[in-house]
Design an enzyme around this catalytic site. Structure first.
Site, mmCIF file in Angstrom:
data_model
loop_
_atom_site.group_PDB
_atom_site.id
_atom_site.type_symbol
_atom_site.label_atom_id
_atom_site.label_comp_id
_atom_site.label_asym_id
_atom_site.label_seq_id
_atom_site.Cartn_x
_atom_site.Cartn_y
_atom_site.Cartn_z
ATOM 1 C CE LYS A 112 30.875 45.073 30.232
ATOM 2 N NZ LYS A 112 30.664 43.710 30.737
ATOM 3 C CG ASN A 135 35.357 48.007 30.406
ATOM 4 O OD1 ASN A 135 36.276 48.181 31.192
ATOM 5 N ND2 ASN A 135 34.790 46.816 30.237
ATOM 6 C CG HIS A 182 32.951 41.639 38.615
ATOM 7 N ND1 HIS A 182 34.235 41.284 38.246
ATOM 8 C CD2 HIS A 182 32.355 42.128 37.492
ATOM 9 C CE1 HIS A 182 34.411 41.562 36.962
ATOM 10 N NE2 HIS A 182 33.284 42.057 36.479
#
Length: 439
Positions: A112, A135, A182
């Site tokens: 990303k 982010n 996650h």
């Protein structure tokens, strides 16, 4: 009320203050985590504040609740507020309500930050004023309150941010990949993938979705996307020449060396597609000043003919697979840290292909050993500097020592950046002891 007193949460408070709102802040950590000037600002603005826990009373007071990235959305006071019909939105969505600039949003398990940076660079080269954040770096709320002018907003978006988005709309949305990550927060891989797909949820026929066609999870969900779809895919090729298929004839681009191998080749491809989809030109030799972002496949040194590469940002199994896929020679892998619920056996194909030995450390060391010892020699150490020395003892000329942990860093470090910095420090110490200059 804002939940979470990190940078994004405090930026949202600042934005709400600029709009004349009454303010409250709820944070699970101690007040001492805030800087002195932040504590002073809260007092001066008479912000109702609570720390080291969340009270139903303060949540009941709020008419709108803005959640910071990383705040669990199933906190009991949030569940109760949701049941009452209180508006609960993410910081990024809250900020997006106060700007009309077109948004390019980038998500994916890995890559990303690199793709976000590449897109911003290309748009600036095309003469556009660009805000890059989300982010990565600056929260969107800070941009809105700063008064900064921008033609386009290029935003990195994490799954945690996507979870609390509702009306957020991206003109161009990129989903780079989905691999297990996650799983200590999400109940299943499917739930995590659902979160990633939310980046497309408000797109229509006039918008563009850019997806990785080689990713099986994304491919099977393609029917959920309502916008125009462009695709890209990884290749086994190591080449500075990149072909981008956007029309009747492919467009050819010459890449710098650092972008010539995977996963950076596909990162460059995705970035060029996004910019061309918006109608902006891209030079035949883009990214002339490209430099690898810190701790992302960053070459640190060559010592006695051995390359040392810092990919501390490889905090999940998919990232480590990608890092290994870009290696062509013999690798000594340093891995381990805080487990995130993934299956380390997914590493086996790439481990069998290039890894000669794995040095493990941290809380997940034994789990990694159990998964991979049947196919490769695994050595456990207590500290990162010890791991570097152990790898150096096993490496021979032409090898690569790769830090790609496949784990979070919080068992031993403040974050992936500190882990990477300490790895680099240990490598430089190794070079000094050998009387070599760092290359």
């Amino acid at each position: 009320m804002v939940v979470g007193a990190g940078r994004s949460g405090l930026a949202a408070l600042g934005l709400a203050h600029s709009k004349g709102c009454e303010l409250a802040l709820s944070d699970g950590g101690p007040q001492e985590n805030l800087k002195a000037e932040e504590r002073s600002w809260l007092a001066e603005q008479k912000v109702r504040s609570e720390f080291s826990g969340h009270s139903a009373e303060l949540f009941n007071w709020a008419e709108v609740i803005v959640v910071s990235p990383g705040v669990p959305l199933d906190l009991p006071p949030l569940n109760e507020a949701r049941a009452r019909g209180t508006a609960i939105i993410a910081e990024m969505e809250f900020a997006s309500l106060f700007t009309s600039r077109p948004i390019i949003a980038i998500t994916g398990t890995n890559g990303k930050s690199t793709v976000t940076s590449l897109i911003a660079e290309l748009l600036r080269e095309a003469g556009q004023r660009v805000f890059m954040g989300g982010n990565i770096g600056t929260p969107l709320s800070e941009f809105v309150t700063s008064g900064q002018e921008a033609d386009l907003l290029v935003l990195e978006v994490s799954s945690f941010q996507l979870d609390a988005l509702d009306s957020f709309h991206a003109k161009v949305a990129l989903l780079l990949n989905i691999s297990p990550d996650h799983l200590d927060r999400y109940p299943s891989f499917a739930a995590y993938a659902d979160s990633k797909m939310r980046i497309f949820m408000n797109q229509g026929a006039d918008d563009v979705a850019i997806i990785n066609e080689a990713d099986g999870e994304i491919a099977k969900r393609r029917g959920e996307i309502n916008s125009r779809i462009l695709t890209f895919a990884a290749s086994d090729e190591v080449s500075s020449r990149l072909s981008v298929d956007l029309g009747p004839e492919p467009e050819l681009y010459e890449l710098p060396e650092e972008l010539g191998r995977e996963p950076n080749r596909q990162n460059a491809l995705a970035a060029i597609q996004a910019v061309r989809a918006l109608g902006y030109p891209v030079a035949p030799s883009p990214f002339p000043a490209f430099a690898t972002l810190p701790h992302r496949l960053q070459r640190v040194a060559e010592v006695e003919g051995v390359r040392y590469v810092d990919d501390s940002k490889a905090t999940n199994i998919g990232a480590t697979i990608s890092a290994l896929a870009g290696q062509k020679g013999r690798v000594i892998l340093i891995a381990g840290g805080r487990d995130k619920g993934g299956d380390y056996r997914l590493l086996i194909p790439e481990v069998e292909r290039v890894v000669a030995r794995i040095i493990v450390l941290g809380e997940a060391a034994e789990k990694i050993r159990t998964a991979l010892a049947p196919v490769v020699a695994v050595e456990e150490v207590a500290e990162l500097a010890q791991a570097v020395r152990a790898a150096a003892d096993q490496a021979r000329q032409g090898d690569t020592v790769l830090l790609a942990p496949a784990c979070a860093s919080f068992d031993m470090f403040t974050g992936y950046a500190q882990r990477g910095e300490l790895f680099q420090q240990a490598v430089r110490e190794l070079a000094r002891r050998g009387g070599e200059e760092v290359v």
